[in-house]
Every structure is written in structure tokens, then in C-alpha cells.
Design a protein around this motif. Structure first.
Motif, mmCIF file in Angstrom:
data_model
loop_
_atom_site.group_PDB
_atom_site.id
_atom_site.type_symbol
_atom_site.label_atom_id
_atom_site.label_comp_id
_atom_site.label_asym_id
_atom_site.label_seq_id
_atom_site.Cartn_x
_atom_site.Cartn_y
_atom_site.Cartn_z
ATOM 1 N N UNK A 1 0.864 -1.187 0.000
ATOM 2 C CA UNK A 1 0.000 0.000 0.000
ATOM 3 C C UNK A 1 0.897 1.232 0.000
ATOM 4 N N UNK A 2 1.303 1.626 -1.177
ATOM 5 C CA UNK A 2 2.302 2.687 -1.320
ATOM 6 C C UNK A 2 1.815 4.046 -0.843
ATOM 7 N N UNK A 3 0.513 4.156 -0.620
ATOM 8 C CA UNK A 3 -0.026 5.437 -0.158
ATOM 9 C C UNK A 3 0.097 5.614 1.354
ATOM 10 N N UNK A 4 0.618 4.600 2.053
ATOM 11 C CA UNK A 4 0.817 4.723 3.494
ATOM 12 C C UNK A 4 2.042 5.586 3.777
ATOM 13 N N UNK A 5 1.886 6.538 4.677
ATOM 14 C CA UNK A 5 2.996 7.389 5.116
ATOM 15 C C UNK A 5 3.801 6.613 6.150
ATOM 16 N N UNK A 6 4.979 6.175 5.788
ATOM 17 C CA UNK A 6 5.791 5.349 6.690
ATOM 18 C C UNK A 6 6.335 6.130 7.879
ATOM 19 N N UNK A 7 6.173 7.436 7.882
ATOM 20 C CA UNK A 7 6.544 8.246 9.046
ATOM 21 C C UNK A 7 5.406 8.332 10.059
ATOM 22 N N UNK A 8 4.247 7.764 9.710
ATOM 23 C CA UNK A 8 3.082 7.859 10.595
ATOM 24 C C UNK A 8 2.405 6.493 10.711
ATOM 25 N N UNK A 9 3.135 5.554 11.262
ATOM 26 C CA UNK A 9 2.584 4.232 11.541
ATOM 27 C C UNK A 9 2.393 4.112 13.048
ATOM 28 N N UNK A 10 1.146 3.948 13.461
ATOM 29 C CA UNK A 10 0.787 3.937 14.879
ATOM 30 C C UNK A 10 0.321 2.537 15.278
ATOM 31 N N UNK A 11 0.633 2.126 16.493
ATOM 32 C CA UNK A 11 0.236 0.799 16.955
ATOM 33 C C UNK A 11 -0.376 0.882 18.350
ATOM 34 N N UNK A 12 -1.474 0.159 18.532
ATOM 35 C CA UNK A 12 -2.142 0.112 19.833
ATOM 36 C C UNK A 12 -2.809 -1.226 20.016
ATOM 37 N N UNK A 13 -3.305 -1.468 21.207
ATOM 38 C CA UNK A 13 -3.990 -2.719 21.484
ATOM 39 C C UNK A 13 -4.478 -2.745 22.913
ATOM 40 N N UNK A 14 -5.421 -3.654 23.186
ATOM 41 C CA UNK A 14 -5.975 -3.712 24.532
ATOM 42 C C UNK A 14 -5.644 -5.030 25.207
ATOM 43 N N UNK A 15 -5.243 -4.961 26.488
ATOM 44 C CA UNK A 15 -4.986 -6.130 27.321
ATOM 45 C C UNK A 15 -3.923 -7.020 26.688
#
Length: 465
Positions: free
Chosen positions: A291-305
């Protein structure tokens, strides 16, 4: 800790997301009635703070009726819920009559019409209403799963039409269903070193600008191989809603599914490692490359428990890859975190969320000491929304004393999905999603002044309006 999670999960009563199968319909029409041959029903499923619920039954009558001919008493609905997993008993009610709260003539999508061949029946839903909520928890495997919901709609009162009278309908032929927001995701699968990970992904509208990627890692009950549970078991699907997407001018969403639990370590459950970590990182990198339209400077990760645990591992071991992290009720015990790990965490802007009433992952053993250590180590972009408890903020659900309905204290992810976490940053009240959208790799983000270690008796932010 696994026993604590299991004890907590025994209280969950959830049901299926519209994987309903029905096979027949019966019509008893009076002498003046118009014969109807293809009566059937469809379902609409929505995901709420507590999980998914079947909110509407849409009936196809085959004859045109007017809005004045339908009332809440025209039909009654009965449902039978059955498990696909033979050894898994149904938690909550296995069968019963669903309460109809609204009935009206509609189109095929459930929109109100003055005249039409469809009738929509809106059902009662709520955190304690099991008949309309669509997932069941297995006490043995610690995993949720879809159940079959077979609806039978019976006609109580005659329906008068221009060409006659409809009487005695019995409808139990299922004609499909829709799942709001969930249907906007695509299911995928990838295998790395013999580990297969299912996932769902959401692609924003293409305006030819680079878009950030939000990665969400599910909790303990949503593991498996169906792909949809991680966004349907609770309100993770809301990351694709307009309310959240607007903060990012559109964002890609990637929600992987662990075959079992993210916390399955090499030496034990929740041991500070995960046998899925390398495969997960390979999936993320593959998805970004495709997905070349993804900004690789803005990759965020989260999750619960369980997913918060994995979030912590990912930013510990790949600190230079993620622009920010937002672990929620995270389950990586502080005693497993070394001083070297703290230095790795400091490279990544982090926003923690938890509640003081969480007995599944007690904050005093997990997030509180970790947050304290980061502050003491000089982290200038770490934030912590620490709630007194987890309550309904919609105003729809109340306790007997008319105070807000209170959820299990472990469910602090509700505040994350609804963007109800906030903090004073640079003198301004800033929500979690506002903060997240502003984070970029290699960007100077010193922000919150006067941060200090806390104790469990203190609260950093309360956003329960």
C-alpha cells in the motif's frame, strides 16, 4: 494472570454477528389476501461499547403495505442461539422472545418509507441483553466465537393492503445480513515461518495524499482464524468511523488476529515474549509495502490487554519503526521490563489508558510502575489516561439508582474507541486521536510539562461526559 483473565471473561455474555441460517417460511393468508411466495428476513448488526448486537430484522413481505398498517404489535420475534463449537455451552439466554422497540415500513436497507414491501423491526439491545448480542465465549479455550441465531417472525395482527389482507405470516427464511462498518473491511491472510495470521484491513478514500496507518491488536477473547472477531468482539471497528477518520484526513487500518493469544510466549503465557512477534512484524511490513499510499513516518500501533501486551513488545523491539503507540490496559508486567527496555520505550511517544477498577490486569502491577519509570527516566512525550472506573457515557444505560451503567474495570478500551481520553498538552486540552494524528517519526514532540510519577489512588484524566 491467565487465571485472572479467565475469571473475568466468565462474566462476558456476548452473541453472534448475523451468521444466521433459516430455511423456511409459512404463510396463512385469508381468502381476500394477496398470496406472498418469497417472505424472508435480513439482519442488521451494529457494534457497541460492550460488543456487537443484532439491532434490526428487515422482513420482505412481497406485497406493498402502507406505514399506517404496521405497529410494534404486528409481529413478534423469537430467536434460538446455537454454538458451532460442540463443547461450548451458550452463556446467557439460548432462546427467547426478542423485544421489538420500533416497527415501520421500510426499504431493503431499513430506511423508513410511506409505502413499501419491507418492514423493519428494531430490537432491544444493551450490555445485559444477551438474545440480540452475537458472540459466545468459550470457558475452555478462552476464545469468543460466532453462534447461529435462527429467528422466527410470527404475525400477530392482520395487515390491510389495497389488494386485500395479510394474515398469519410465519417467516424464518434468512436472506442475508449487513454489519455496519465491519462490512467496510477486507479479510486477508498471510503465512510466515508456518505461522498463519488472519487480518482485516480498511482503506480510506484515495485523495492522492499519503495516509497514516493505525494498527490495532485485539484482546484475549478475539484470537482465532475468522478474521472478523478482532473488530467485532468490541468496538475496534470504530477506527473506521467518520468520527475517528476525520482526525487523520483518512487512515489505513490494519487489525491482525493471533491464532491463539498474543501473550503465548516461548517459555510461558505472558513471559515477556510472543511466538507471533516476528510473523506480526512481517505482516505489517508486507502490508505497508503493498500500500504505497501509506505514510511510513506515521505508523501507529495500539492494542488492549493481551493486545496491549503485544504493543509493548513491538515498540520495545522495533522502536524505530512506529511513530507512536497507545497501549490500553496493557498486560506486560512491569517486573518483566528492564531498564534497557525503558530506554527503548522512550524513543516512541506513548499514550497509556487504564482504569483503577481493573482487577484483570491490576494497574499497580502493570501500567502504573511502567509509566512512573518512563517519567523518572525523562520521557517528555508519555501520557496516561487513568480513569476511576469504566462507565456508559452515552446516557442510554443506567443502574437501578439511575447512575451511569458501569462496565468491568478492565474495559478501559471503551474510552479509546470513543476518543474520550484527553490530557493537557502544551496548555491545551488534547484528545488521544488529536495527539496521535500529530505524531511522526523523527519529529521533536516534547509536550507535557510537570509530568510526575503517580500512585494508584491518583487519576490523570477523567473524560466521562
Amino acid at each position: 494472570m491467565k487465571n485472572m483473565i479467565r475469571k473475568y471473561l466468565k462474566t462476558i455474555i456476548l452473541c453472534t454477528i448475523g451468521a444466521n441460517m433459516s430455511t423456511s417460511s409459512t404463510v396463512d393468508v385469508s381468502a381476500t389476501s394477496k398470496q406472498i411466495n418469497e417472505e424472508s428476513y435480513r439482519t442488521v448488526t451494529e457494534t457497541f461499547d460492550w460488543g456487537p448486537a443484532i439491532t434490526k430484522i428487515i422482513i420482505y413481505l412481497g406485497a406493498t403495505v402502507s406505514k399506517d398498517s404496521i405497529t410494534n404489535e404486528t409481529f413478534k420475534i423469537r430467536v434460538i442461539r446455537t454454538e458451532n463449537r460442540i463443547e461450548s455451552p451458550i452463556l446467557g439466554e439460548a432462546e427467547g422472545e426478542c423485544k421489538i422497540i420500533k416497527a415501520y415500513v421500510s426499504d431493503n436497507d431499513g430506511n423508513v418509507q410511506f409505502k413499501g414491501k419491507y418492514v423493519t423491526l428494531e430490537l432491544e439491545v444493551g450490555p445485559d441483553v444477551s438474545l440480540t448480542s452475537p458472540i459466545n465465549y468459550d470457558l475452555t479455550t478462552n476464545l469468543n466465537g460466532w453462534v447461529n441465531c435462527d429467528f422466527t417472525i410470527k404475525q400477530n395482527n392482520d395487515i390491510v393492503t389495497d389488494s386485500g389482507k395479510i394474515s398469519g405470516l410465519v417467516i424464518n427464511k434468512f436472506a442475508g445480513g449487513t454489519k455496519k462498518l465491519v462490512d467496510d473491511f477486507k479479510i486477508g491472510s498471510a503465512t510466515y515461518d508456518n505461522i498463519t495470521i488472519k487480518y482485516v484491513s480498511y482503506t480510506p478514500e484515495n485523495d492522492y495524499s499519503k495516509k497514516p496507518l493505525i494498527i490495532w491488536l485485539h484482546g484475549i477473547g478475539e484470537g482465532g482464524t475468522d478474521g472478523l472477531l478482532p473488530i467485532s468482539g468490541n468496538k475496534a471497528v470504530n477506527f473506521a468511523s467518520k468520527d475517528i477518520q476525520v482526525y487523520f484526513n483518512g487512515a489505513y487500518i490494519l487489525v491482525p488476529q493471533a491464532p491463539t493469544f498474543w501473550m503465548d510466549g516461548f517459555n510461558g503465557f505472558g513471559d515477556g515474549s510472543s511466538k507471533y512477534e516476528k510473523a506480526l512484524m512481517s505482516l505489517i511490513k508486507d502490508y505497508v509495502s503493498k500500500n504505497s499510499n501509506i505514510d511510513t513516518n506515521r505508523i501507529y500501533i495500539g492494542g488492549d490487554s493481551n493486545g496491549g501486551y503485544m504493543t509493548m513488545l513491538m515498540i520495545r523491539d522495533y522502536a524505530d519503526y512506529f511513530a507512536a503507540a497507545f497501549p490500553t490496559c496493557e498486560a506486560l508486567k512491569d517486573t518483566l521490563i528492564t531498564d534497557k527496555d525503558i530506554e527503548a520505550f522512550k524513543k516512541v511517544p506513548i499514550w497509556f489508558t487504564a482504569a483503577k477498577t481493573d482487577t484483570t490486569v491490576p494497574p499497580a502491577d502493570y501500567v502504573v510502575p511502567t509509566y512512573d519509570r518512563l517519567v523518572q527516566a525523562g520521557d517528555t512525550n508519555v501520557h496516561f489516561s487513568f480513569f476511576d472506573n469504566v462507565i456508559d457515557t452515552t446516557g442510554l444505560y443506567k443502574k437501578a439508582d439511575n447512575t451511569p451503567y458501569e462496565y468491568n474495570g478492565h474495559w478501559s478500551w471503551i474510552y479509546v474507541y470513543n476518543n474520550q481520553c484527553s490530557s493537557i498538552i502544551n496548555g491545551k486540552v488534547t484528545t488521544l486521536m488529536e495527539w496521535l494524528s500529530d505524531q511522526q517519526l523523527n519529529k521533536e514532540t516534547k509536550s507535557q510539562t510537570g509530568m510526575r510519577p503517580i500512585t494508584v489512588s491518583q487519576t490523570i484524566t477523567i473524560s466521562q461526559n
